[in-house]
Design a protein around this motif. Sequence first.
Motif, mmCIF file in Angstrom:
data_model
loop_
_atom_site.group_PDB
_atom_site.id
_atom_site.type_symbol
_atom_site.label_atom_id
_atom_site.label_comp_id
_atom_site.label_asym_id
_atom_site.label_seq_id
_atom_site.Cartn_x
_atom_site.Cartn_y
_atom_site.Cartn_z
ATOM 1 N N LEU A 183 0.829 -1.202 0.000
ATOM 2 C CA LEU A 183 0.000 0.000 0.000
ATOM 3 C C LEU A 183 0.864 1.253 0.000
ATOM 4 C CD1 LEU A 183 -2.901 1.079 0.138
ATOM 5 C CD2 LEU A 183 -2.729 1.010 2.632
ATOM 6 N N GLY A 184 1.918 1.243 0.816
ATOM 7 C CA GLY A 184 2.840 2.375 0.840
ATOM 8 C C GLY A 184 3.475 2.621 -0.506
ATOM 9 N N TYR A 185 3.868 1.527 -1.184
ATOM 10 C CA TYR A 185 4.475 1.629 -2.514
ATOM 11 C C TYR A 185 3.517 2.280 -3.503
ATOM 12 C CZ TYR A 185 5.905 -0.002 -7.165
ATOM 13 O OH TYR A 185 6.229 -0.070 -8.488
ATOM 14 N N TRP A 186 2.283 1.761 -3.553
ATOM 15 C CA TRP A 186 1.335 2.260 -4.548
ATOM 16 C C TRP A 186 0.914 3.694 -4.259
ATOM 17 C CZ3 TRP A 186 1.325 0.076 -8.948
ATOM 18 C CH2 TRP A 186 1.511 -1.301 -9.082
ATOM 19 N N ILE A 192 5.457 11.207 -6.033
ATOM 20 C CA ILE A 192 6.383 11.875 -5.114
ATOM 21 C C ILE A 192 7.826 11.758 -5.594
ATOM 22 C CG2 ILE A 192 7.261 11.894 -2.739
ATOM 23 C CD1 ILE A 192 4.504 10.944 -1.839
ATOM 24 N N THR A 193 8.153 10.660 -6.284
ATOM 25 C CA THR A 193 9.519 10.485 -6.781
ATOM 26 C C THR A 193 9.947 11.672 -7.636
ATOM 27 O OG1 THR A 193 9.313 8.078 -6.786
ATOM 28 C CG2 THR A 193 11.037 9.029 -8.171
ATOM 29 N N ASN A 194 9.134 12.032 -8.624
ATOM 30 C CA ASN A 194 9.488 13.130 -9.529
ATOM 31 C C ASN A 194 9.466 14.479 -8.821
ATOM 32 O OD1 ASN A 194 9.920 11.533 -11.826
ATOM 33 N ND2 ASN A 194 7.732 11.447 -12.245
ATOM 34 N N LYS A 195 8.548 14.644 -7.864
ATOM 35 C CA LYS A 195 8.482 15.908 -7.127
ATOM 36 C C LYS A 195 9.750 16.119 -6.298
ATOM 37 C CE LYS A 195 3.424 15.777 -6.899
ATOM 38 N NZ LYS A 195 2.231 15.533 -6.029
ATOM 39 N N GLY A 204 16.230 17.756 -6.352
ATOM 40 C CA GLY A 204 17.546 17.139 -6.195
ATOM 41 C C GLY A 204 17.595 16.024 -5.162
ATOM 42 N N ILE A 205 16.426 15.562 -4.733
ATOM 43 C CA ILE A 205 16.362 14.477 -3.738
ATOM 44 C C ILE A 205 15.837 13.224 -4.412
ATOM 45 C CG2 ILE A 205 15.351 13.718 -1.555
ATOM 46 C CD1 ILE A 205 14.957 16.713 -0.886
ATOM 47 N N TRP A 206 16.613 12.150 -4.363
ATOM 48 C CA TRP A 206 16.173 10.901 -4.990
ATOM 49 C C TRP A 206 15.718 9.912 -3.924
ATOM 50 C CZ3 TRP A 206 14.755 9.404 -9.654
ATOM 51 C CH2 TRP A 206 14.530 8.051 -9.856
ATOM 52 N N PHE A 207 14.428 9.662 -3.889
ATOM 53 C CA PHE A 207 13.855 8.611 -3.051
ATOM 54 C C PHE A 207 12.600 8.140 -3.771
ATOM 55 C CE2 PHE A 207 11.744 6.623 0.590
ATOM 56 C CZ PHE A 207 12.805 5.910 1.134
ATOM 57 N N SER A 208 12.749 7.040 -4.502
ATOM 58 C CA SER A 208 11.694 6.597 -5.408
ATOM 59 C C SER A 208 10.696 5.681 -4.716
ATOM 60 C CB SER A 208 12.313 5.861 -6.596
ATOM 61 O OG SER A 208 12.808 4.591 -6.177
ATOM 62 N N GLU A 209 9.622 5.350 -5.443
ATOM 63 C CA GLU A 209 8.646 4.391 -4.925
ATOM 64 C C GLU A 209 9.288 3.022 -4.683
ATOM 65 O OE1 GLU A 209 8.286 4.523 -9.428
ATOM 66 O OE2 GLU A 209 8.329 5.997 -7.803
ATOM 67 N N ASN A 210 10.316 2.690 -5.462
ATOM 68 C CA ASN A 210 11.041 1.442 -5.225
ATOM 69 C C ASN A 210 11.818 1.495 -3.914
ATOM 70 O OD1 ASN A 210 10.274 -0.038 -7.538
ATOM 71 N ND2 ASN A 210 11.709 1.139 -8.775
ATOM 72 N N ASP A 211 12.319 2.672 -3.559
ATOM 73 C CA ASP A 211 12.996 2.824 -2.264
ATOM 74 C C ASP A 211 12.005 2.631 -1.117
ATOM 75 O OD1 ASP A 211 15.437 3.390 -3.480
ATOM 76 O OD2 ASP A 211 14.981 5.515 -3.620
ATOM 77 N N VAL A 212 10.807 3.188 -1.278
ATOM 78 C CA VAL A 212 9.757 2.985 -0.275
ATOM 79 C C VAL A 212 9.481 1.496 -0.121
ATOM 80 C CG1 VAL A 212 7.313 3.352 0.253
ATOM 81 C CG2 VAL A 212 8.691 5.231 -0.660
ATOM 82 N N LEU A 213 9.335 0.801 -1.254
ATOM 83 C CA LEU A 213 9.074 -0.634 -1.234
ATOM 84 C C LEU A 213 10.191 -1.381 -0.512
ATOM 85 C CD1 LEU A 213 7.421 -3.105 -2.290
ATOM 86 C CD2 LEU A 213 8.862 -3.028 -4.338
ATOM 87 N N HIS A 214 11.430 -1.065 -0.856
ATOM 88 C CA HIS A 214 12.556 -1.827 -0.309
ATOM 89 C C HIS A 214 12.808 -1.527 1.168
ATOM 90 C CE1 HIS A 214 13.921 -1.933 -4.756
ATOM 91 N NE2 HIS A 214 13.182 -2.985 -4.462
#
Length: 285
Positions: free
Chosen positions: A236-239, A246-249, A254-264
Motif C-alpha cells: 500500500l505504501g508503494y502504490w 512523489i519520486t518526480n516531485k 535534487g532528492i532521490w527517493f523513489s517508490e522502489n525505495d519505499v518498497l525496499h
Amino acid sequence: MSLFNLPPLNLPPLNKAALRRLETIPHSDPTMDEARWQEVQPCRRYQFGSKSVFITQPSSSFWVYLLGILTTLIGGYFFVIAEGQMSRHLWGWSLVLWGLGAIIAGTSYQAFGFQLKCQGRPKAVWTSWWEVIYLIFQQVSMNVMLVAVAYSNTSGWLLDLLILVAIGLSILYTLLVLYGAIMPIKWLITFEFMVQVSTPIVIFFIALNTWSYWQNPNLMDLTLLGCWAGLIITMLGYWLYYKADITNKLWAKGIWFSENDVLHVLLIIWVLYIPFFMAPHIMDL
C-alpha cells in the motif's frame, strides 16, 4: 489483455535471436538514450584503482542489495532453526529465493540498468532477462511460502491440494513469463502482473490464519497475521507513493527517493520482523 486472448502459441526457435526479442520492447520514454538516462535519475561513476564502475541510482542500489542480502541470510537462519520442521525448511527456501530475486532485480532495475538496457544503444530498451528471472524467483518464492504455511495450518487432503496448487502455479507462471519474454508480450512480464498472481495467495494466508486463530488462539497464527499485515502495508505504501508521483516531485528538488525505495525500505522492516517475532513460533501442524 487477459489469459483468454493471448496470441497463438507460435514460439520462434529458441536461439539467440529469440532471446533478443525481449529487447524489442521499447522503453516507456521513447526519448530515453544514454544522455537522458543520466538526466532523469541519479547516476555516479566510482573509481576502484584503474577500474571505474558506473552505477545507476546508487542509494536505491544500496537499499535493494541490503534487502536481498538480509532476506537471504534470514532464509538461512530458518535452516539453522529448522529442527526437522518442514514448515521452517520451506520458509528458508522461500526467503532465499526472495532474497536472490531482490539482488537480481536490483542489478537491472537499479545498479547496472544503464549497462543492461541503455549503453551502446540508440534508444534504451524497457527490460532485460535479469528482470524476467527476478519475476520468476519472486513468484516461486511466494508459492513455496504457500506450502510452508500449509504445513503449519493444514494436513491430509488439503495439504496435498495446496502443494499441488503451488507446484502448478509455479510451472504455469514460469511458462507464461518465458512466453511473454520470447514473444514478447509486455503485460506478462510486468511487476503488476506478478502482484496480481501473488495477491490471492496473501488473501488466502489471511483467511487461513484468521480461521485458525479463531478456532484456537495461538502465537503462531497471530504472528503470521502480523506478517501478512506488514506485507499489505508495504504494498500500500508503494502504490500510494507511486500514485502521488512523489519520486518526480522530490527529484525536481535534487532528492532521490523513489517508490522502489519505499518498497525496499518497508520490506527490510518487514523481513526483520520475521526472525525476531515470527520464526520462533513457526512449526508443523
